[in-house]
Design a protein around this motif. Sequence first.
Motif, PDB file in Angstrom:
ATOM      1  N   PRO A  67       0.840  -1.207   0.000  1.00 46.07           N
ATOM      2  CA  PRO A  67       0.000   0.000   0.000  1.00 46.07           C
ATOM      3  C   PRO A  67       0.868   1.248   0.000  1.00 46.07           C
ATOM      4  N   VAL A  68       0.519   2.211  -0.829  1.00 45.46           N
ATOM      5  CA  VAL A  68       1.306   3.440  -0.984  1.00 45.46           C
ATOM      6  C   VAL A  68       0.512   4.629  -0.453  1.00 45.46           C
ATOM      7  N   ASP A  69       1.147   5.421   0.388  1.00 41.37           N
ATOM      8  CA  ASP A  69       0.576   6.684   0.820  1.00 41.37           C
ATOM      9  C   ASP A  69       0.887   7.704  -0.274  1.00 41.37           C
ATOM     10  N   VAL A  70      -0.031   7.853  -1.204  1.00 43.03           N
ATOM     11  CA  VAL A  70       0.223   8.674  -2.384  1.00 43.03           C
ATOM     12  C   VAL A  70       0.496  10.127  -2.008  1.00 43.03           C
ATOM     13  N   ALA A  71      -0.280  10.659  -1.062  1.00 45.34           N
ATOM     14  CA  ALA A  71      -0.099  12.057  -0.658  1.00 45.34           C
ATOM     15  C   ALA A  71       1.303  12.295  -0.122  1.00 45.34           C
ATOM     16  N   ALA A  72       1.777  11.393   0.740  1.00 47.35           N
ATOM     17  CA  ALA A  72       3.112  11.546   1.320  1.00 47.35           C
ATOM     18  C   ALA A  72       4.186  11.395   0.252  1.00 47.35           C
ATOM     19  N   MET A  73       4.005  10.457  -0.677  1.00 47.44           N
ATOM     20  CA  MET A  73       4.996  10.251  -1.733  1.00 47.44           C
ATOM     21  C   MET A  73       5.108  11.494  -2.613  1.00 47.44           C
ATOM     22  N   LEU A  74       3.976  12.052  -3.023  1.00 48.00           N
ATOM     23  CA  LEU A  74       4.019  13.237  -3.884  1.00 48.00           C
ATOM     24  C   LEU A  74       4.592  14.438  -3.145  1.00 48.00           C
ATOM     25  N   ALA A  75       4.297  14.547  -1.853  1.00 46.68           N
ATOM     26  CA  ALA A  75       4.840  15.667  -1.074  1.00 46.68           C
ATOM     27  C   ALA A  75       6.362  15.593  -1.011  1.00 46.68           C
ATOM     28  N   GLU A  76       6.901  14.392  -0.827  1.00 47.66           N
ATOM     29  CA  GLU A  76       8.357  14.229  -0.769  1.00 47.66           C
ATOM     30  C   GLU A  76       8.993  14.509  -2.127  1.00 47.66           C
ATOM     31  N   ILE A  77       8.362  14.022  -3.192  1.00 45.19           N
ATOM     32  CA  ILE A  77       8.885  14.273  -4.533  1.00 45.19           C
ATOM     33  C   ILE A  77       8.883  15.769  -4.827  1.00 45.19           C
ATOM     34  N   ALA A  78       7.787  16.440  -4.463  1.00 46.78           N
ATOM     35  CA  ALA A  78       7.686  17.880  -4.697  1.00 46.78           C
ATOM     36  C   ALA A  78       8.726  18.648  -3.886  1.00 46.78           C
ATOM     37  N   GLY A  79       8.948  18.218  -2.635  1.00 48.42           N
ATOM     38  CA  GLY A  79       9.950  18.880  -1.812  1.00 48.42           C
ATOM     39  C   GLY A  79      11.337  18.788  -2.398  1.00 48.42           C
ATOM     40  N   ASP A  80      11.683  17.607  -2.918  1.00 48.43           N
ATOM     41  CA  ASP A  80      13.000  17.440  -3.545  1.00 48.43           C
ATOM     42  C   ASP A  80      13.113  18.285  -4.810  1.00 48.43           C
ATOM     43  N   PHE A  81      12.024  18.356  -5.578  1.00 50.01           N
ATOM     44  CA  PHE A  81      12.033  19.138  -6.818  1.00 50.01           C
ATOM     45  C   PHE A  81      12.270  20.612  -6.514  1.00 50.01           C
ATOM     46  N   ARG A  82      11.557  21.122  -5.524  1.00 46.04           N
ATOM     47  CA  ARG A  82      11.673  22.541  -5.189  1.00 46.04           C
ATOM     48  C   ARG A  82      13.035  22.873  -4.581  1.00 46.04           C
ATOM     49  N   ALA A  83      13.662  21.896  -3.930  1.00 45.24           N
ATOM     50  CA  ALA A  83      14.962  22.139  -3.304  1.00 45.24           C
ATOM     51  C   ALA A  83      16.114  22.102  -4.298  1.00 45.24           C
ATOM     52  N   ASP A  84      15.864  21.588  -5.491  1.00 45.48           N
ATOM     53  CA  ASP A  84      16.912  21.479  -6.511  1.00 45.48           C
ATOM     54  C   ASP A  84      17.137  22.850  -7.144  1.00 45.48           C
ATOM     55  N   PRO A  85      18.347  23.401  -7.051  1.00 46.62           N
ATOM     56  CA  PRO A  85      18.594  24.741  -7.618  1.00 46.62           C
ATOM     57  C   PRO A  85      18.358  24.812  -9.117  1.00 46.62           C
ATOM     58  N   ARG A  86      18.416  23.695  -9.811  1.00 46.75           N
ATOM     59  CA  ARG A  86      18.173  23.701 -11.253  1.00 46.75           C
ATOM     60  C   ARG A  86      16.730  24.072 -11.574  1.00 46.75           C
ATOM     61  N   ASN A  87      15.837  23.929 -10.584  1.00 46.20           N
ATOM     62  CA  ASN A  87      14.420  24.206 -10.807  1.00 46.20           C
ATOM     63  C   ASN A  87      13.997  25.578 -10.296  1.00 46.20           C
ATOM     64  N   ALA A  88      14.966  26.421  -9.993  1.00 45.34           N
ATOM     65  CA  ALA A  88      14.648  27.770  -9.515  1.00 45.34           C
ATOM     66  C   ALA A  88      13.815  28.507 -10.560  1.00 45.34           C
ATOM     67  N   GLY A  89      12.768  29.170 -10.105  1.00 49.19           N
ATOM     68  CA  GLY A  89      11.912  29.916 -11.012  1.00 49.19           C
ATOM     69  C   GLY A  89      10.800  29.099 -11.629  1.00 49.19           C
ATOM     70  N   ILE A  90      10.722  27.811 -11.298  1.00 42.69           N
ATOM     71  CA  ILE A  90       9.660  26.952 -11.824  1.00 42.69           C
ATOM     72  C   ILE A  90       8.588  26.768 -10.750  1.00 42.69           C
ATOM     73  N   ASP A  91       7.360  27.048 -11.108  1.00 42.75           N
ATOM     74  CA  ASP A  91       6.242  26.884 -10.181  1.00 42.75           C
ATOM     75  C   ASP A  91       5.724  25.450 -10.285  1.00 42.75           C
ATOM     76  N   LEU A  92       5.827  24.698  -9.206  1.00 44.59           N
ATOM     77  CA  LEU A  92       5.340  23.317  -9.180  1.00 44.59           C
ATOM     78  C   LEU A  92       3.997  23.279  -8.461  1.00 44.59           C
ATOM     79  N   VAL A  93       2.969  22.797  -9.141  1.00 47.25           N
ATOM     80  CA  VAL A  93       1.634  22.658  -8.574  1.00 47.25           C
ATOM     81  C   VAL A  93       1.336  21.174  -8.394  1.00 47.25           C
ATOM     82  N   VAL A  94       0.930  20.794  -7.191  1.00 43.45           N
ATOM     83  CA  VAL A  94       0.620  19.389  -6.903  1.00 43.45           C
ATOM     84  C   VAL A  94      -0.872  19.259  -6.625  1.00 43.45           C
ATOM     85  N   GLU A  95      -1.529  18.373  -7.339  1.00 46.30           N
ATOM     86  CA  GLU A  95      -2.946  18.086  -7.126  1.00 46.30           C
ATOM     87  C   GLU A  95      -3.082  16.606  -6.800  1.00 46.30           C
ATOM     88  N   GLU A  96      -3.671  16.317  -5.663  1.00 43.98           N
ATOM     89  CA  GLU A  96      -3.741  14.921  -5.219  1.00 43.98           C
ATOM     90  C   GLU A  96      -5.053  14.699  -4.493  1.00 43.98           C
TER      91      GLU A  96
END
Length: 225
Positions: A67-96
């Motif tokens: 069983p996968v906690d989808v909300a928690a998985m997407l939150a962690e993925i989004a956190g890593d994406f936003r923390a990556d300096p290569r993604n500076a200036g990119i707006d990430l929207v998560v819908e779950e």
Amino acid sequence: MSAGIAHEFRIALAVVLGHARLVDRAAGTDAAVGNHAQAILREVRRLQEVVNHFLRFARQETPEFHPVDVAAMLAEIAGDFRADPRNAGIDLVVEEKAPRLVADEAILRQALVNLLRNAAEALPPGGTGERCVRLRAAVHGGGGQVRFEVQDNGPGIEPDRLPRLFAPFYTTKEGGTGLGLALVRKVAAMHDGQAEAENISGGGACVSITLPASPAATPSLDLVA
């Protein structure tokens, strides 16, 4: 056999990488030698990435369903994406919408990370316009499936390239391995699902992974609420 050959390449590349590092250290103030060593290091690392991707693609894997906690998985993925300096200036929207899912979380997570990286790289650099990536998960097919979507508002995918997008070693990116989306399709297939790509009306592209909410091989697992 392919995986065995790739493994031998990986060993040889590790040796070349080690010697290149020694040359780089020994170069001292000799800029020309140092530049050559750095060029070797860059190319070896790129080849290592290709080999590692191919090993993952060629390896016979059996998914481990839980069983996968989808909300928690997407939150962690989004956190890593936003923390990556290569993604500076990119707006990430998560819908779950907290869909219930049984899957191999590790390989599913890697597939989504690959899709987010591709979406970010598809956006034009800088500029004054909004640069946006959307990560969505929702129930699909009457509740029997879960659909993950990664959208971007970039230029979209040229129509003649869409049919070949998931083919191994097909890439339109300079320095790309051509295995990222092939691995995404493999992850979908391992879950008895499918991966698709399409252009969005108004601009941008969407790549999706649609999976059964619960694999037929694991009917007794309790689903995440």
